[in-house]
Design an enzyme around this catalytic site. Structure first.
Site, short mmCIF file in Angstrom:
data_model
loop_
_atom_site.label_atom_id
_atom_site.label_comp_id
_atom_site.label_asym_id
_atom_site.label_seq_id
_atom_site.Cartn_x
_atom_site.Cartn_y
_atom_site.Cartn_z
N SER A 133 0.86 -1.17 0.00
CA SER A 133 0.00 0.00 0.00
C SER A 133 0.91 1.24 0.00
O SER A 133 1.77 1.36 0.85
CB SER A 133 -0.86 -0.05 1.26
OG SER A 133 -1.64 1.11 1.38
N LEU A 160 -2.56 2.24 -4.51
CA LEU A 160 -2.30 3.67 -4.31
C LEU A 160 -3.41 4.25 -3.46
O LEU A 160 -4.60 4.07 -3.75
CB LEU A 160 -2.28 4.42 -5.64
CG LEU A 160 -1.27 3.97 -6.70
CD1 LEU A 160 -1.38 4.87 -7.94
CD2 LEU A 160 0.16 4.00 -6.16
N ASP A 187 -7.25 3.01 -3.21
CA ASP A 187 -8.00 2.99 -1.94
C ASP A 187 -8.30 4.42 -1.52
O ASP A 187 -7.39 5.21 -1.28
CB ASP A 187 -7.16 2.30 -0.87
CG ASP A 187 -7.89 2.18 0.46
OD1 ASP A 187 -9.07 2.56 0.54
OD2 ASP A 187 -7.27 1.70 1.43
N ASN A 189 -10.40 5.25 1.15
CA ASN A 189 -10.75 5.39 2.57
C ASN A 189 -11.95 6.33 2.78
O ASN A 189 -11.90 7.25 3.60
CB ASN A 189 -9.55 5.87 3.41
CG ASN A 189 -8.49 4.79 3.58
OD1 ASN A 189 -7.39 4.93 3.07
ND2 ASN A 189 -8.83 3.71 4.26
N GLY A 289 -4.36 -4.86 5.70
CA GLY A 289 -3.39 -4.70 6.77
C GLY A 289 -3.64 -3.39 7.47
O GLY A 289 -4.27 -2.48 6.92
O1 NPG Z 1 0.06 -2.87 4.74
O2 NPG Z 1 -0.53 -2.91 6.81
C1 NPG Z 1 -0.55 -2.40 5.68
C2 NPG Z 1 -1.34 -1.14 5.49
C3 NPG Z 1 -2.31 -1.22 4.38
O3 NPG Z 1 -3.19 0.78 3.48
C4 NPG Z 1 -3.20 -0.02 4.37
N1 NPG Z 1 -4.00 0.10 5.42
O4 NPG Z 1 -7.01 1.81 4.83
O5 NPG Z 1 -6.36 -0.17 4.42
C5 NPG Z 1 -6.17 0.93 4.91
C6 NPG Z 1 -4.86 1.23 5.56
C7 NPG Z 1 -4.93 1.57 7.03
C8 NPG Z 1 -3.77 1.75 7.71
C9 NPG Z 1 -6.10 1.69 7.70
C10 NPG Z 1 -3.77 2.09 9.03
C11 NPG Z 1 -6.10 2.01 9.03
C12 NPG Z 1 -4.96 2.21 9.69
#
Ligand code: NPG
Length: 366
Positions: A133, A160, A187, A189, A289
């Site tokens: 990510s 991305l 992504d 969010n 993740g």
């Molecule tokens: O590789 O652990 C990883 C992170 C992947 O982008 C990632 N996580 O929105 O999915 C998500 C994001 C995230 C990270 C969400 C931290 C919440 C907290």
């Protein structure tokens, strides 16, 4: 199984580089670890709640409080990991906190039985393909450098992070530089609304694997409307907090792919239920993740080995996030991570590293 007591330990884990998303920038993780002690074995887990309630309503201080004050007292004296969710059901929400408790209990139970997470969950392979990510950057050249570095490391899929103002251009730049063969997804969010549908449809030109969580968490209906206006498949993450949510999203046509994050949806048993439901309905899943240390990563990699996980997950190597992990580092080999085969999650914290990063520890006798 009888639990003697539980340790709640907080560790401070600086990230190798700031990680920017549409909801904020993380520079360090304040992680809550849960250690369940039984006469036969100890189990570890990691709570995925962040320091602030920006991604979801949960946050790490709140998770520690709800575990200490409500979840641990609700556990039966003698328990099986399969009973934890039901025992905690009267307490509303707090799925990240519940996942941490259930996972530590499950780890202790599987360690006592000598069975690995992968075997217990039904893993169908011994290694999993890994995606990475990539956060929002200050400039396109900086993004291209980062993506180039990850492709050189062997990552088989790039995700991305996007937000309004950082979407079509970065995607176009990555496609132009690295070509059409790179598995690419985005992504948001939850950063867009349905009125952005025309802009989001411009992403259709780039043959993306999926667009993740474009709209608000609680809006399955508008996601279903958006799905009719995009060629790019919609994947839901934040919207799916349980198998029931997944069933509703599938019935409404809100998504054709689901990102399963066990630490966010109440644990690995619920994660397996969502996996089974999606598999039966022809919905692809992949393992998300949340910047986990090796303790959380180990169990995620085991889950990602289930047969319905047909897309590469955000199961990056340890050094994507941490210069020093609390476990032996997870290292990419040929774009894959090995599924741990030892009992339970298959990894242990390294005591000297753990001591160094610990900011507080609290023992709760049960
Ligand atoms: O590789 O652990 C990883 C992170 C992947 O982008 C990632 N996580 O929105 O999915 C998500 C994001 C995230 C990270 C969400 C931290 C919440 C907290």
């Amino acid at each position: 199984m009888k639990i003697t007591g539980v340790e709640l330990r907080r560790i401070a884990m600086p990230l190798v580089a700031p990680f920017r998303t549409s909801f904020g920038t993380e520079t360090s993780r304040d992680v809550l670890l849960v250690r369940v002690v039984t006469p036969d074995a100890e189990g570890w887990s990691e709570c995925v709640a962040m320091a602030e309630p920006l991604y979801s309503s949960e946050y790490v201080d709140g998770a520690a409080e709800v575990i200490r004050r409500f979840l641990l007292p609700a556990l039966p004296k003698n328990l099986d990991a399969g009973d934890v969710a039901r025992a905690l059901e009267p307490i509303k929400g707090h799925r990240m906190a519940k996942a941490a408790v259930e996972t530590a209990v499950l780890d202790a139970q599987l360690k006592a039985a000598g069975e690995s997470f992968g075997r217990f969950l039904g893993a169908a392979r011994s290694r999993v393909p890994c995606g990475v990510s990539v956060g929002i950057m200050d400039s396109i050249p900086q993004l291209l450098d980062a993506v180039g570095g990850y492709l050189d490391e062997g990552y088989v899929r790039i995700k991305l992070k996007i937000e309004p103002g950082w979407d079509v251009e970065p995607v176009r730049a990555v496609r132009e530089r690295f070509g059409d063969d790179v598995l690419l997804q985005v992504d948001a969010n939850a950063a867009y609304s349905l009125t952005d549908a025309r802009r989001l449809a411009r992403l259709d030109a780039f043959d993306l694997l999926l667009i993740e969580q474009p709209l608000a968490n609680d809006d399955l209906v508008q996601h279903a409307k958006l799905a009719t206006r995009l060629r790019t498949p919609i994947c839901l993450d934040e919207s799916i907090e349980s198998a029931e949510h997944a069933a509703a999203a599938i019935a409404l046509g809100s998504c054709s792919i689901i990102n399963i994050k066990p630490g966010r949806i109440g644990g690995y048993l619920e994660a397996r239920r969502i996996h089974d439901l999606c598999r039966a309905n022809g919905i692809a899943v992949w393992c998300g993740g949340m910047l986990e240390t090796g303790l959380g990563r180990a169990a995620n990699v085991a889950l990602a080995a289930l047969p319905g996980f047909t897309l590469p997950g955000d199961t990056s190597g340890s050094r994507r996030y941490y210069a020093t992990d609390v476990t032996e580092p997870f290292e990419l080999v040929d774009g894959h991570l090995e599924v741990p085969s030892g009992p339970g999650i298959g990894v242990e914290p390294i005591p000297s590293v753990l001591d160094e990063v610990t900011t507080s520890a609290e023992w709760i006798a049960l």
